[in-house]
Design an enzyme around this catalytic site. Structure first.
Site, PDB file in Angstrom:
ATOM      1  N   HIS A  65       0.822  -1.210   0.000  1.00  0.00           N
ATOM      2  CA  HIS A  65       0.000   0.000   0.000  1.00  0.00           C
ATOM      3  C   HIS A  65       0.851   1.252   0.000  1.00  0.00           C
ATOM      4  O   HIS A  65       0.423   2.295   0.489  1.00  0.00           O
ATOM      5  CB  HIS A  65      -0.924   0.006   1.216  1.00  0.00           C
ATOM      6  CG  HIS A  65      -1.908  -1.120   1.192  1.00  0.00           C
ATOM      7  ND1 HIS A  65      -1.669  -2.307   1.837  1.00  0.00           N
ATOM      8  CD2 HIS A  65      -3.094  -1.251   0.568  1.00  0.00           C
ATOM      9  CE1 HIS A  65      -2.695  -3.122   1.618  1.00  0.00           C
ATOM     10  NE2 HIS A  65      -3.558  -2.518   0.861  1.00  0.00           N
ATOM     11  N   SER A 113      25.892  -1.982 -46.365  1.00  0.00           N
ATOM     12  CA  SER A 113      26.188  -2.316 -47.753  1.00  0.00           C
ATOM     13  C   SER A 113      26.954  -3.629 -47.829  1.00  0.00           C
ATOM     14  O   SER A 113      26.764  -4.405 -48.760  1.00  0.00           O
ATOM     15  CB  SER A 113      26.949  -1.182 -48.416  1.00  0.00           C
ATOM     16  OG  SER A 113      27.988  -0.725 -47.579  1.00  0.00           O
ATOM     17  N   GLY A 162      16.589  -5.548 -48.017  1.00  0.00           N
ATOM     18  CA  GLY A 162      16.895  -4.141 -47.811  1.00  0.00           C
ATOM     19  C   GLY A 162      15.693  -3.228 -47.955  1.00  0.00           C
ATOM     20  O   GLY A 162      15.694  -2.104 -47.464  1.00  0.00           O
TER      21      GLY A 162
END
Lengths: 540, 540
Positions: free
Chosen positions: A217, A426, A462
């Protein structure tokens, strides 16, 4: 308001209605809003002992989330952290109690004891059989006059619920519940307080400290202790609990007080099982949010000795999805890594013409380095030339290792070389291009068709389509024209590359984060590289 | 450190091990720590299409929590918010893929696409059938070039998982997954950012604002919007989603991004179903934490059109406990309140002697008011006298309504009067005392035995034992001696009351919160009242 509620006054009734609508018709409620908030099973026919629990709200899923076959017949919900009224409890009892009677499972808070107690008396005056047990599992202090009822309550729900579901009589169910209460011990720790609906969070716990021995509580823990890490925290909790344990196997319930992440809870599970009491834990309930204190970033551990009756009761299936199950604790099952992670090196083979062709391509890319870097610098970070040149240098140095005489193997080997030497997106994309091309060649595609298949895969992975200002804009038309020879391919690549200078909104790749003014008038450097390659090949 | 972790570097591996130990032996992992973190089914025999998902961690239970029968065969876990490596993904594929092949379910983030994509190529080079789908369900922006993959991913896991479990071939499973991806839309909103392990929480969202259209990596939402309450927040999300919905029924997945409480999530469920798109929601997954962003206080809604195949796939049972089930949405089932909440007024009856006796008791309590208040003031808030006198005045005024001629009914009626007129704990306890005494009298106990039964119940409910410095200390010995007459009862009550002055550590009631120095030398006012009552009765 920093919480997803509407008003403090309506939070509990709205939450209950949301719970009911999402329960697939399993749950209903009494028509007593706002004062009487009783959730009950819709499939309950009063033919067995009814389990009724409840108390203040703010501890969800307790208790309404545990209403259902195998656990509670009804839950009586108070406002947040406030006991429900006598009338509300009585309504709950009357709504679900049949000839087999009713067991009230009450956490040890004065308001709950009194209101459930008086409601029990009033129900008894109707001739109903009503028993009541009071859960006081908290062991925060060694000699607490009134130990609180916390997450151990769920073990009472589950074990008594399984017996009631099996048709045991009220005395048996109540005795089993009391037995659990006599045996279960719980202790909590927290790094934060909780946020009451519509209020700000109290900032009571300083950095580097945790509260140990707290209730549900928002009250302060019995002490603040230094906090270093999960291991130390769980070790402290386990040490305190150890003093309350007999020898023999236990079930542990690992409870999220609301604000700890699943990631943290799993780390805590690991630390609990690795702690000094870990070997005494035979099975585990959770980790999960079972008896919360709103959004308190804390946890509690409850422990109960096991015997066969309790094992069976804990394992019995139940309807409430909030019950996470009770699983035997196991060692971590570690399996060996599969073969194939270390790529098989291809057998080198000779093909002087292909070797010269590849060397020429590599040389071309090495020669484009500064040009492409300069082009890239206009719209990017200026490293496309270096990335490609670096890959070309690496490939050039590897020519003698390549399976030059076997095109399928050669494509794959180039893909492997590029994946190991070329960094960044890449590198991965070119590796995919050649690996997939090798795959296609192995399936019988010709050299050009195989490269087209590689490009398909690059596009899927991609996400680049023609017009997205990537090397695809040059490579795709070039490959499409390549069956007609290098001349048409080079022309198509050049046209595609030059068209990229007019594409000012990139949809894929890094250029999608660059403003139109920086893109206009400049070819995409990847597409430019492709165009130059084909122009060189066309020139012989 | 404000989280229950040990180190940032070990949080994921420790959490995985904790998950595995608590999974009852259902889950194992590959022996690739720390770089290769692959969780897999231990009961997997590669005889069906293997579903593999994964990505950065911090989204628990996704994805490791969804490994199991009917969902994933393996999950490949990266570090927090970081894509797993190609080798890790490949290890996962190789570990679970049999002749039926493997479907990779990848969220649309560049790192995940590339690493899963290249791993797929490398796996294909081993002759494995590998398909890959990319989940891009986020509709935060109308024309996002690369929509993110968020919680809609779970619907892909579930629907594709059910088909795979049923033995469908890879093309069928992949097509179903792609169909879900094509159909599902998701949108999130948050009131806070998330706390990265070992870091402080960024404080980006001002008070009164929420972020709309956020992802699951702590990145900023596409806009900050004013936040008033749950209804407005969900209304805004529902409005944005509405533009993406076709007519017809949908399943909604209501996801907790980690830091919202179950109470808030249930309120949000209610608001979602009451929103403008509520009538289009046929079934609901959650609310629950399915695809989290650590501890972000936010939610997301995902919506997918339903057909019978998807209904069946969503309803199929699964092993992972993290899947909360998919329930048909229902109206709130409201049941009438039971009879009996309004107590039946007893029929008044006359008994002049009992009337006089009760009047005398009432008068005595009225006369003690200031004495008892003064006594109470020494250790409490000084109102015991007024509380008892008020109750006595009310009871005295009710004498003509009471069933004086029937002791059973009279006890119960006194209990009822006190419960309605006397506030606080003592009112409830005295109501319980008389109601339970009436109950006992109805069962054939004599007048004194019935009162003793009432006291038993008071002790059970109130938790007070002899020696706890409450009225029990006088009342219990008095009732024990009462069969011998008022004289011995009064003496016993007085001795008990006077003994309370020596009890300086109270174990129950309000005095348990009071220091010993304030208790020593003063009788408990409740016990003193009882002693005076019996002394008066003994005096005739």
């Amino acid at each position: 308001m920093t919480q997803f509620i509407n008003t403090r006054d309506t939070v509990v009734t709205e939450a209950i209605d949301g719970l009911l609508r999402a329960a697939g018709g399993r749950l209903g409620r009494l028509d007593g809003y706002p004062h009487i908030k009783v959730v009950l099973r819709t499939d309950w026919n009063r033919d067995r002992v009814a389990l009724v629990s409840g108390g203040g709200s703010g501890h969800e899923p307790a208790h309404a989330g545990f209403v259902g076959q195998g656990m509670l017949a009804a839950a009586v919900c108070g406002d947040v952290f406030a006991s429900p009224s006598v009338d509300a409890v009585l309504a709950g009892i009357l709504a679900v109690t049949g000839p087999a009677g009713c067991l009230l499972i009450v956490k040890n808070y004065t308001g709950d004891r009194l209101n459930f107690g008086l409601a029990a008396e009033r129900a008894r005056a109707f001739g109903l059989k009503v028993a009541m047990v009071i859960v006081d599992d908290d062991v925060a202090l060694p000699d607490l006059p009134q130990p609180r009822g916390v997450a151990g309550t769920l073990l009472v729900h589950k074990i008594a619920g399984a017996l009631a579901e099996d048709g045991a009589d009220l005395d048996t169910v109540a005795a089993a519940a009391q037995g659990v209460i006599d045996g279960v011990v719980s202790l909590g720790m927290s790094l934060s307080t909780c946020t009451l609906p519509g209020a700000a969070r109290e900032d009571r716990i300083p950095a580097g400290m945790a509260e140990l021995g707290l209730g549900i509580h928002g009250e302060a823990g019995v002490e603040q202790v230094p906090f270093a890490d999960a291991r130390g925290a769980m070790g402290m909790v386990a040490d305190r609990l150890a003093g309350h344990l007999d020898a023999g196997p236990h079930v542990a319930l690992l409870n999220n007080l609301g604000g700890a992440t699943p990631l943290e809870m799993s780390v805590l599970a690991e630390e609990l099982l690795a702690s000094g009491i870990g070997t005494q834990i035979e099975s585990l309930v959770g980790p999960g949010a079972l008896m919360t204190s709103l959004d308190m970033r804390g946890f509690s551990v409850s422990l109960l000795p096991l015997d066969d009756a309790r094992r069976a009761a804990l394992a019995a299936p139940v309807a409430p999805a909030a019950w996470p199950g009770c699983n035997p604790v196991s060692a971590v099952d570690v399996r060996p890594l599969p073969d194939g992670l270390v790529p098989i090196k291809p057998m080198p083979s000779a093909d002087p013409a292909r070797r010269a062709y590849l060397a020429k391509c590599c040389s071309l890319f090495m020669g484009m380095e500064s040009d492409l870097n300069a082009l890239d610098a206009k719209s990017g970070d200026g490293d496309t030339g270096s990335t490609l040149a670096g890959a070309a240098r690496a490939l050039d140095a590897a020519l003698d290792r390549l399976p030059l005489a076997d095109l399928t193997q050669l494509y794959r080997a180039i893909g492997l070389e590029l994946s190991q030497t070329m960094g960044g997106s890449s590198g991965v994309l070119l590796a995919i291009f050649f690996t997939a091309a090798g795959d296609a060649a192995a399936s019988g595609h010709g050299p050009v068709a195989a490269l087209r298949a590689g490009l398909d895969r690059v596009q899927q992975v991609g996400g680049a389509n023609p017009g997205d200002r990537t090397m695809v804009d040059a490579l795709m038309p070039a490959l499409d024209a390549l069956d007609d020879g290098y001349g048409p391919a080079a022309a198509a690549a050049r046209a595609g590359a030059d068209r990229t200078a007019t594409i000012t909104r990139a949809k894929a790749g890094r250029a999608s984060y660059v403003g139109a003014d920086k893109l206009a008038g400049h070819n995409d450097p990847g597409a430019e590289a492709v165009a130059r390659l084909f122009e060189m090949l066309a020139a012989g």
